[in-house]
Design a protein around this motif. Structure first.
Motif: not given
Lengths: 495, 539
Positions: A399, A402, A406, A421, A425, A436, A440, A443
């Protein structure tokens, strides 16, 4: 965020434990857990009419959750689509070709309008309207959009005059006009009956509504609050369908799509989510009611209705009965609401207090995601998230990776966005939405588009389109960009 | 007198300025340290080390370290100068003039002085590449060139037969030294140069060990500045499982293609980085259409219906990637999204075989006119991972269920290539193609590409496919080319010269001691001269 949802699912699963394994409600939540929102929504929606009163309440809640997730996803897809469509259509328009597309001007106008570039959009519609070879029904359609631009430019009378002068009976333009009247709350015409007229006309000729008609009708139904009608319409729609196919010469066929479809789907699911959560929150079962109210408060907050969110959320912030993660999530939402209501100082103090708590990845990620979404300057969230992300790449830190990805995507620092990211992943299943978070992945696909790693981006969308067919519009546009941008020698090797 | 002296001085100055400057040992100015070795694991040994006769990825990666093109393509997909420092393109797009760097030397052979790179080398490369006796898959890609002319020692001019899309990028072909190959007219795999090449690239071939390790050392005179890492060592591993273990135990620093089974372990280990880099590849079973039994489209399609690709993918590769329907990867701009993969339908397979005139014999094997549907399947040993073995076994079992007898044979990589590309002694083969961004399938499916060491190994021939491929090459319109590729996808999917399988996740895995690692999505080592290892981690 995901962890919270999983807890919720567990609670729901426990609630459904008395039902058979093949119970649609249970299956629906299993699909939801795998991020198969479309399938889950279809299953649960059909289950609504068949289920008894107890299950109906649980189905409302489940549907509310599924639509909530779907709305968030389509909103992201909509933004991704706008960027790719503008990229593709601009290049297509600029390409020097003997067989130049006529409709590129129309669709470039459409997408620029969606992006808020009104002057540019109007210029393209004007060029399209000036083209003598364009058939009248397409000109009428473009005129509807010109009116929208006038409206957005604060010239409603000009728009009204333009629209009132249109003699429209052709379903595509009729529904476009209905959507426009509905969007601006104009009373001189009834958008719903215009849509009905279009659908009746199609029925009489045995034709299915085109995808752009469906998109427009959904917009009308959503604004009028007839959510179920919108959902019913979608049941048989081919969401991967193109809006327009233009054959220019032998072996040159261009297909056009419209990002507005994704916007309308996001809007429909947003309203559906709030509607079903509200229904679930009205039931007698205290446990379900509490859960529904909790998500309703988050939903209101997320969809930009902080006052309504605040009315409910306070009780959750201090509720001893709630697991700590739920409480913290409610506190983040409360801080965001405060910020949106103009209480910036209070909001930042709340964020500060939350960061003083035990540094849980989900909490730091939640704060950073919220700050990124609303452009809230709060560097400490970035610092804390970075410190956590350095601890590793395993699922526990997904989290924060991600959230940082972002954040850096928003900062246009694409290398860092990619690094974070990618760290978050699941590389064994790198494109699969079951492993996933689709948000995410979108993005990451956006980042790869911006860094011209088109194949990586296309791979993500290829996998995503299996569950979300409307993604096709992004795929086709990105393929177009890729084909024009690629610079390679034509090599192929065996291995 | 004074005037004469100054004129003489000026002439001398001009002569000096026009002389190629002797390449100096230049270091990069990025402040990163030189030193250290990089051992990387490969899944086989390269067939050849030159960029012309090779057609596999192992060779490609090494040639990327050894050679340069006139132009290169950077990380932002921009065309950048390499051996050519600038270029001019005529207005109608038919004449390309390249002005070459004057500070580039060829890797020096032992006991020889460095030789300067000149226009003669460019012309030599083009001529040798296009010579009828040179065996190379490249020829088909450069047929658009009408002629090449030397303007002076540092300027060459290419005239095209016609303007083509993306022509400049095609001048990224690697340049060979005129004094390199023994035979100055054409290049074959027998020429010593293909095993002992010299180039202009950041690394020079030092030697190939008895274990078939390829050792490359930094080119001190590299025109972009000496690469940071001293040595690149390519280590072949016949068994991919061992390669993963070698990385975990620090025996190697990098794996160019991580075995899918190892991904979770490497991802969970903080010492390593996993980096995705190429989405444009796919695996397939290819049919030899010279075999009359396989010349019938119905038979080939029956094979595709007979096997459950999704089950194989899920069971042996944990579902890592999509099933594909045609000759492009899903990450390609050319993939036709409307064409769906054929479903698993063994009954349909039997129907097709029956329609093609086969019936089951007493032993359960299909036969036609007394000939049994018994076929050989050849698989390169380099692919012999546990997962591939299972795929092959499953393929055999699925086909057996519909009455087809398959005899699978695992063969050493080079011997396999000879069987498939030279002798054409196979019925079915298993392999993967990797594409650069162009999605050019002309060498794979055009009928003119049938022959020794050519990529259309299965002798597929379809006039409509040929015609579309040619039309695609001739057009200057991107959208037309896209439409043609969509058609080609649908046509080839229907013709089924391969049973198209899947695109798998491609990850490179490397130790975090390697810094500033950017990987070219296709050529892999294009930016490796910038990679470095901090002094504290050099060993």
């Amino acid at each position: 965020m995901r962890k919270i949802f999983l807890i919720c699912i567990l609670i729901l699963m426990q609630a459904f434990v008395s039902y058979a394994v093949d119970d649609p409600l249970k299956r629906g939540m299993q699909l939801y857990k795998k991020n198969h929102y479309e399938e889950a929504a279809k299953l649960l929606y059909h289950h609504l009419s068949a289920s008894g009163s107890k299950q109906q309440a649980e189905t409302y809640l489940s549907l509310g959750l599924v639509y909530f997730a779907n709305a968030k996803l389509y909103r992201e897809l909509y933004h991704a689509s706008i960027a790719v469509q503008i990229d593709y259509l601009t290049k297509l328009y600029a390409a020097d070709s003997k067989s130049q597309s006529r409709f590129v001007k129309f669709y470039l106008g459409r997408v620029l309008m969606e992006a808020g570039e009104l002057i540019e959009a109007a210029a393209f519609f004007k060029k399209f309207l000036e083209d003598e070879k364009v058939q009248p029904q397409y000109k009428a359609h473009a005129t509807v959009h010109m009116g929208t631009i006038y409206f957005l430019q604060g010239k409603p009378d000009k728009a009204r005059n333009l629209w009132s002068g249109l003699k429209v009976s052709e379903p595509r333009t009729l529904t476009a006009l209905a959507a426009a009247y509905g969007r601006y709350g104009l009373k001189e015409k009834n958008p719903a009956s215009m849509c009905r007229q279009a659908l009746d006309q199609l029925k009489q000729t045995g034709k299915h509504p085109s995808i752009d008609s469906i998109s427009n009708i959904i917009e009308v139904y959503t604004r009028e609050g007839t959510i179920e009608q919108g959902i019913e319409l979608l049941q048989h729609a081919d969401l991967k369908g193109y809006f327009q196919e233009e054959t220019l010469i032998k072996n040159k066929v261009i297909r056009f799509y419209d990002s507005a479809l994704l916007r309308n789907l996001a809007m429909l699911y947003e309203k559906a989510s709030l509607k079903y959560l509200t229904r679930a929150a009205a039931v007698a079962d205290e446990k379900l009611k509490g859960l529904a109210q909790y998500y309703l408060s988050l939903g209101y907050g997320y969809f930009g209705r902080p006052e309504e969110s605040m009315k409910i959320i306070d009780s959750f912030v201090s509720s001893a009965r709630l697991p700590i993660q739920f409480q913290n999530k409610a506190k983040v939402a409360q801080a965001v609401n405060n910020y949106l209501l103009g209480k910036q100082k209070a909001a930042k103090a709340q964020f500060d207090a939350l960061l003083q708590l035990k540094a849980e990845p989900y909490l730091v990620a939640d704060i950073l995601l919220a700050c990124t979404r609303y452009n809230i300057e709060f560097p400490q969230a970035v610092i804390n998230a970075t410190a956590l992300a350095q601890k590793g790449e395993d699922r526990r830190y997904y989290s924060v990776n991600f959230a940082l990805g972002r954040y850096y995507l928003g900062q246009k620092d694409y290398p860092r966005a990619t690094t974070y990211m990618e760290a978050g992943r699941d590389k064994s299943n790198k494109n699969r939405i079951e492993f996933n978070d689709p948000l995410m992945l979108v993005d990451l696909a956006k980042t790869y588009h911006l860094t011209k790693k088109y194949s990586e981006s296309l791979e993500i969308y290829f996998e995503m389109s299996k569950q979300f067919p409307a993604v096709r519009q992004i795929q086709v546009a990105m393929q177009g960009v890729y084909s024009m941008e690629q610079k390679s020698a034509g090599d192929v090797k065996i291995f | 007198m004074k005037r004469l002296a100054s004129v003489l001085l000026m002439v001398l100055f001009c002569v000096f300025m026009m002389m190629p400057t002797t390449a100096m040992a230049a270091t990069k100015s990025d402040g990163n340290p030189d030193g250290g070795n990089l051992n990387y694991g490969e899944y086989g040994r390269p067939a050849t080390l030159d960029p012309i006769t090779s057609n596999d990825m192992i060779s490609l990666r090494i040639t990327e370290l050894l050679f340069n093109g006139l132009v290169g393509i950077d990380e932002k997909q921009e065309i950048v100068p390499e051996l050519a420092e600038r270029w001019e393109i005529s207005e109608e797009g038919k004449v390309y003039t390249f002005y070459l760097r004057q500070d580039v030397t060829w890797h020096a052979r032992e006991g020889e002085d460095p030789v300067f790179f000149t226009a003669d080398d460019v012309i030599f490369t083009y001529n040798i590449m296009m010579h009828p006796n040179t065996i190379t898959p490249l020829k088909v890609r450069y047929e658009f060139i009408e002629s090449v002319t030397k303007l002076d020692d540092y300027a060459v001019q290419f005239t095209l037969k016609r303007p083509i899309l993306n022509a400049l990028a095609k001048f990224s072909f690697k340049v060979l030294p005129k004094h390199g190959p023994q035979n100055s007219e054409f290049l074959t795999r027998e020429d010593p140069f293909v095993q002992q090449p010299i180039g202009t690239g950041p690394y020079m071939l030092k030697n190939i060990t008895a274990d078939r390790e390829v050792i490359l050392v930094a080119n001190e005179n590299y025109f972009k500045g000496r690469p940071h890492i001293d040595k690149f060592i390519a280590r072949p591993f016949a068994d991919q499982n061992i390669m993963g273990q070698a990385l975990m135990f620090n025996a190697i620093d990098m794996i160019v293609l991580v075995n899918h089974r190892d991904i979770p372990q490497i991802q969970g280990d903080k010492r390593f980085v996993l980096q995705p880099y190429n989405a444009l590849s796919y695996s397939f079973f290819g049919f030899n259409l010279r075999n009359p039994l396989l010349a019938d489209k119905r038979v080939r399609k029956a094979f595709t219906y007979a096997i459950n690709r999704q089950e194989m993918l899920d069971s042996f590769f944990q579902g890592q990637g999509p099933i594909i329907s045609g000759p492009f990867a899903p990450g390609s701009w050319a993939y036709n999204l409307d064409v769906q993969p054929l479903p698993y339908d063994p009954q349909k397979a039997i129907e097709l075989l029956t329609e093609a005139g086969f019936s089951k014999g007493d032993d359960g094997i299909m036969e036609k006119d007394g000939e049994k549907l018994s076929l050989t399947l050849k698989v390169p040993i380099a692919k012999e991972s546990e997962a591939v073995k299972r795929v092959v076994l499953a393929f055999k079992n699925y086909l057996n269920k519909v009455g087809v007898d398959i005899e699978a044979e695992f063969i050493e990589w080079l011997a396999w290539k000879e069987d498939i590309f030279l002798a054409h002694e196979f019925d079915i083969m298993f392999a993967s193609w990797v594409f650069d961004d162009s999605a050019d399938i002309s060498s794979l499916f055009h009928s003119a590409e049938v022959g020794s060491w050519k990529n259309n190994f299965g002798a597929f021939s379809n006039p409509e496919v040929d015609s579309l491929i040619v039309e695609s090459k001739l057009t200057l319109d991107h959208e037309k080319r896209r439409t043609i590729n969509r058609k080609l996808h649908a046509l080839i999917a229907d013709e089924n010269p391969y049973t198209f399988l899947w695109t798998l996740t491609n990850y490179a895995g490397y130790n975090k001691k390697l810094r500033k690692v950017a990987i070219h999505p296709y050529k892999f080592f294009s930016f490796s001269d910038e990679w470095f290892i901090p002094r504290s981690e050099q060993r």
